[in-house]
Design an enzyme around this catalytic site. Structure first.
Site, PDB file in Angstrom:
ATOM      1  N   HIS A  68      -9.013   0.572  -0.687  1.00 51.00           N
ATOM      2  CA  HIS A  68      -9.543   1.159   0.541  1.00 51.00           C
ATOM      3  C   HIS A  68     -10.477   2.287   0.146  1.00 51.00           C
ATOM      4  O   HIS A  68     -10.076   3.255  -0.503  1.00 51.00           O
ATOM      5  CB  HIS A  68      -8.410   1.633   1.461  1.00 51.00           C
ATOM      6  CG  HIS A  68      -7.865   0.533   2.314  1.00 51.00           C
ATOM      7  ND1 HIS A  68      -6.642   0.590   2.940  1.00 51.00           N
ATOM      8  CD2 HIS A  68      -8.420  -0.670   2.668  1.00 51.00           C
ATOM      9  CE1 HIS A  68      -6.454  -0.541   3.637  1.00 51.00           C
ATOM     10  NE2 HIS A  68      -7.514  -1.304   3.474  1.00 51.00           N
ATOM     11  N   ARG A  81     -11.190  11.013   4.883  1.00 52.57           N
ATOM     12  CA  ARG A  81     -11.041   9.743   5.596  1.00 52.57           C
ATOM     13  C   ARG A  81     -12.331   9.294   6.270  1.00 52.57           C
ATOM     14  O   ARG A  81     -12.343   8.363   7.062  1.00 52.57           O
ATOM     15  CB  ARG A  81      -9.956   9.832   6.674  1.00 52.57           C
ATOM     16  CG  ARG A  81      -8.736   8.980   6.525  1.00 52.57           C
ATOM     17  CD  ARG A  81      -8.914   7.476   6.537  1.00 52.57           C
ATOM     18  NE  ARG A  81      -7.642   6.844   6.298  1.00 52.57           N
ATOM     19  CZ  ARG A  81      -7.356   6.073   5.242  1.00 52.57           C
ATOM     20  NH1 ARG A  81      -8.265   5.834   4.327  1.00 52.57           N
ATOM     21  NH2 ARG A  81      -6.179   5.541   5.102  1.00 52.57           N
ATOM     22  N   GLU A  88     -12.086   1.658   4.940  1.00 54.04           N
ATOM     23  CA  GLU A  88     -11.086   1.972   5.958  1.00 54.04           C
ATOM     24  C   GLU A  88     -11.294   3.446   6.288  1.00 54.04           C
ATOM     25  O   GLU A  88     -10.600   4.325   5.762  1.00 54.04           O
ATOM     26  CB  GLU A  88      -9.669   1.705   5.433  1.00 54.04           C
ATOM     27  CG  GLU A  88      -8.639   1.770   6.557  1.00 54.04           C
ATOM     28  CD  GLU A  88      -7.222   1.730   6.026  1.00 54.04           C
ATOM     29  OE1 GLU A  88      -6.450   0.882   6.489  1.00 54.04           O
ATOM     30  OE2 GLU A  88      -6.882   2.542   5.150  1.00 54.04           O
ATOM     31  N   GLU A 142       0.827  -1.218   0.000  1.00 52.31           N
ATOM     32  CA  GLU A 142       0.000   0.000   0.000  1.00 52.31           C
ATOM     33  C   GLU A 142       0.856   1.261   0.000  1.00 52.31           C
ATOM     34  O   GLU A 142       1.522   1.561   0.999  1.00 52.31           O
ATOM     35  CB  GLU A 142      -0.910  -0.003   1.233  1.00 52.31           C
ATOM     36  CG  GLU A 142      -1.793   1.237   1.322  1.00 52.31           C
ATOM     37  CD  GLU A 142      -2.800   1.188   2.468  1.00 52.31           C
ATOM     38  OE1 GLU A 142      -2.629   0.355   3.383  1.00 52.31           O
ATOM     39  OE2 GLU A 142      -3.753   1.980   2.430  1.00 52.31           O
TER      40      GLU A 142
HETATM   41 MN   LIG Z   1      -5.355   2.204   3.653  1.00 53.66          MN
END
Ligand SMILES: [Mn+2]
Length: 270
Positions: A212, A218, A247, A153
């Site tokens: 993700h 976020r 996520e 990642e």
């Molecule tokens: Mn991630």
């Protein structure tokens, strides 16, 4: 594409971008109730979860295991694949290998994210990249031996100074000639680092092994300003049929984040 949601069992990761926390059984029950296809789990140790109990939980709720995170190796055990200390590097590789041994019977790949570490005053960037290459090479060999996949990642610049974009990850892995390593495209990190998210996905193409699914801030998809439709179109274009795994921060609470994620998923994936 299939939906997944994260479960974190690492108290040291408190404040991190995970939807469900602490109670694996309750989280699986919730994930199934909200309609997710799978869960992505962050265990504190590779031996922390009894495989038989997990198998029963997944079967009882009709869930798959989408992926397993190895971040506890960093946040709990202070291991990194690019540490200046050779002993710590070796322990970090062994930690991820044991995580792969746990995940492989569930056909779940293991993620190397924060475990990659970063260059600092003790390790110059070219040296750190060499350590990272050596580690991924060993992990690729292990993945080959046990018939599983490793997910590498790229993280944003505030979390690592090694590799920040999908294109740089592709170039790095191409040079290593690994066989079993795929790239995790995290839409939050990409929002910070990529000039154009759909283009980055199209250019990475078949390298993408996991996604993700997070908004620009976020939070759950739909709680920020990311334009998801062109991103999904690019994923379809490159033939991606894996998971969109939430996520995301559990804001305003876990259940609302989960509901928002699955609502957006249904809206844009169908
Ligand atoms: Mn991630």
């Amino acid at each position: 594409m299939k939906s997944a949601v994260t479960i974190c069992l690492v108290p040291e990761a408190r404040g991190g971008p995970f939807v469900y926390w602490d109670d694996l059984a309750a989280a699986c029950q919730q994930a199934a109730a909200r309609g997710f296809d799978a869960v992505e789990i962050f265990p504190p140790d590779p031996e922390a979860i009894n495989p038989q109990e997990l198998r029963t939980l997944l079967d009882d709720h009709g869930l798959s295991l989408a992926a397993v995170g190895s971040g506890a190796g960093w946040v709990k055990h202070h291991l990194a694949l690019t540490s200046s200390d050779e002993t710590i590097r070796a322990k970090a590789v062994a930690f991820v290998q044991r995580m792969m041994d746990f995940a492989a019977p569930f056909d779940a790949p293991v993620i190397v994210g924060s475990m990659q570490g970063k260059a600092d005053a003790h390790v110059a960037q070219p040296v750190a990249l060499r350590y990272l290459g050596n580690a991924l090479f060993k992990l690729d060999e292990h993945a080959h031996n046990i018939g599983t996949t490793l997910l590498y990642e790229p993280l944003n610049r505030y979390e690592t100074n090694l590799i920040n974009t999908l294109a740089d990850a592709v170039q790095f892995l191409n040079a290593l000639q690994t066989q079993q390593v795929k790239i995790l495209a995290d839409l939050f990190h990409m929002n910070l680092e990529e000039a154009n998210l759909p283009d980055a996905i199209r250019n990475a193409g078949a390298w993408i092994g996991h996604v993700h699914f997070a908004d620009s801030n976020r939070r759950a998809a739909g709680f920020g300003h990311t334009d998801f439709l062109p991103i999904i179109a690019a994923l379809v274009e490159v033939g991606y049929d894996g998971y969109l795994s939430a996520e995301v921060l559990p804001l305003p609470d876990s259940d609302t984040a989960a509901r928002q994620t699955i609502a957006t998923f249904r809206q844009i994936v169908g």
